[in-house]
Design an enzyme around this catalytic site. Structure first.
Site, PDB file in Angstrom:
ATOM      1  N   ASP A  51      -2.482 -10.165   8.333  1.00  0.00           N
ATOM      2  CA  ASP A  51      -2.164 -10.931   7.133  1.00  0.00           C
ATOM      3  C   ASP A  51      -0.875 -11.759   7.220  1.00  0.00           C
ATOM      4  O   ASP A  51      -0.869 -12.956   6.915  1.00  0.00           O
ATOM      5  CB  ASP A  51      -2.037 -10.000   5.928  1.00  0.00           C
ATOM      6  N   ASP A  98      -0.334  -5.379   5.634  1.00  0.00           N
ATOM      7  CA  ASP A  98      -1.390  -6.189   5.022  1.00  0.00           C
ATOM      8  C   ASP A  98      -1.258  -6.205   3.504  1.00  0.00           C
ATOM      9  O   ASP A  98      -0.648  -5.328   2.901  1.00  0.00           O
ATOM     10  CB  ASP A  98      -2.768  -5.650   5.417  1.00  0.00           C
ATOM     11  N   GLU A  99      -1.825  -7.217   2.906  1.00  0.00           N
ATOM     12  CA  GLU A  99      -1.969  -7.321   1.452  1.00  0.00           C
ATOM     13  C   GLU A  99      -0.676  -7.016   0.691  1.00  0.00           C
ATOM     14  O   GLU A  99      -0.687  -6.290  -0.313  1.00  0.00           O
ATOM     15  CB  GLU A  99      -3.114  -6.412   0.973  1.00  0.00           C
ATOM     16  N   PHE A 100       0.407  -7.562   1.149  1.00  0.00           N
ATOM     17  CA  PHE A 100       1.679  -7.370   0.457  1.00  0.00           C
ATOM     18  C   PHE A 100       1.603  -7.950  -0.957  1.00  0.00           C
ATOM     19  O   PHE A 100       1.271  -9.120  -1.148  1.00  0.00           O
ATOM     20  CB  PHE A 100       2.808  -8.054   1.241  1.00  0.00           C
ATOM     21  N   HIS A 139       0.810  -1.220   0.000  1.00  0.00           N
ATOM     22  CA  HIS A 139       0.000   0.000   0.000  1.00  0.00           C
ATOM     23  C   HIS A 139       0.845   1.272   0.000  1.00  0.00           C
ATOM     24  O   HIS A 139       0.525   2.244   0.689  1.00  0.00           O
ATOM     25  CB  HIS A 139      -0.962   0.001   1.185  1.00  0.00           C
TER      26      HIS A 139
END
Length: 349
Positions: A222, A173-175, A116
């Site tokens: 995550d 998160d959400e790498f 992000h």
């Protein structure tokens, strides 16, 4: 820790720009509903919405100039219709932190790393630091990328610590979840062995750095004990986990029960209660907030004592209300915040 001690409104002020006037309205709503924290998320692909006076990032390899990063990023969604960069300045953030304190609300900064960070990584000085195939995630499998991400986090941690803030969410998160064809970054680095070799040390280094400035670190769940694999893996248990999802096919996240058993404090940020501008704005209104169960985590059988509860307002389609600078969101979410507060009053006795 007292059960459900943290009552948090999480606001996506990275994809969408909010004026200080409208941020104050949301702080007022949160304070009136008994929330003690506004977690202000200010980094994403669409913008780095808080600019420090000095936007140079110094690492062992070089000095990066990120002066162009604040404001609008890729512009695919969430771009300001007038095309201008909009972001908070240091004096504005100083005043916002002071205003929140007067209302009994703490500002909790939230800055994504290693994912992000698209608005940062589109800058000429930093675009070579992207994870292969991703536009928004730093390549922490290389020393230069890891050092950059840590230095960027530290630059902001130093600022917020100096203003009396007590917490810092580095998200994690959400790498590299933008690789296409549902390929998730954590799954990829787990399968190729880079998860334990690179992500776990990065996580612990980020946590240690944040703590070194007197801040309590937080992140989303995550990357923590991915696939519930603890062989040869150690995570800093002082990081508070904002638990939002148990994952999905190809994204094998540890359950809330597993993380609780490992000794983590869990803040319930259940994604099934997310309010998303332009996608899921709760057509049934505030009534839905009354169903929230603080100790019932996403897809978890039984109950886990929550250290806190978090209501998340995301702005995936930030321009869905036109050039508005947050006034519409403040109005739309006021009733939800009030009802969520009443729910916590009732269920966290």
């Amino acid at each position: 820790m007292k059960r459900c001690a943290y009552r948090v409104v999480h606001l996506d002020a990275g994809r969408k720009y909010y004026s200080t006037e409208n941020l104050r309205k949301i702080i007022d709503n949160a304070a009136a509903a008994g929330f003690g924290q506004l977690e202000l998320y200010f980094s994403d692909h669409q913008g780095l919405r808080f600019a420090l006076d000095d936007m140079r990032v110094v690492t062992p390899q070089r000095t990066y100039d990120l002066a162009g990063a604040p404001g609008d990023g890729f512009g695919e969604e969430g771009n300001n219709p007038d095309g201008t960069d909009k972001y908070l300045t240091e004096p504005e953030m100083d005043a916002l932190i002071a205003y929140a304190a007067e209302k009994g609300v703490e500002i909790v900064p939230a800055m994504g790393a290693p994912g992000h960070l698209g608005a940062v990584l589109m800058q000429p000085d930093a675009e070579h630091l992207r994870y292969p195939g991703s536009r928004g995630s730093v390549d922490i499998t290389r020393a230069e990328g890891r050092d950059f991400a840590l230095a960027l986090l530290e630059k902001y941690a130093v600022y917020f610590a100096s203003r009396g803030c007590r917490y810092f969410n580095f998200c994690a998160d959400e790498f590299a979840n933008d690789l296409g064809e549902h390929r998730m970054g954590y799954e990829m680095i787990y399968m190729n062995g880079m998860y334990k070799e690179h992500f776990v040390p990065f996580f612990n280094a980020a946590a240690a750095m944040i703590k070194s400035h007197g801040l309590i670190p937080r992140c989303f769940n995550d990357g923590v004990f991915y696939n519930e694999d603890d062989e040869g893996v150690g995570f800093d248990r002082e990081v508070e986990i904002c638990y939002w999802t148990h994952g999905w096919e190809g994204y094998r996240l540890a359950s809330a029960g597993y993380l609780a058993a490992k000794g983590f404090r869990l803040i319930n940020a259940d994604s099934t209660y997310y309010w998303v501008l332009g996608k899921n704005e709760w057509p049934d209104g505030a009534a839905r907030a009354a169903d929230f169960e603080p100790d019932h985590f996403n897809n978890c059988e039984g109950r886990i004592e929550a250290a806190g509860a978090m209501m998340c307002f995301w702005c995936d389609m930030a321009d869905s209300d036109g050039p508005d600078e947050g006034a519409a969101v403040a109005e739309k979410t006021a009733g939800i915040i009030a009802e969520f507060g009443r729910t916590l009053d009732r269920k966290c006795e």
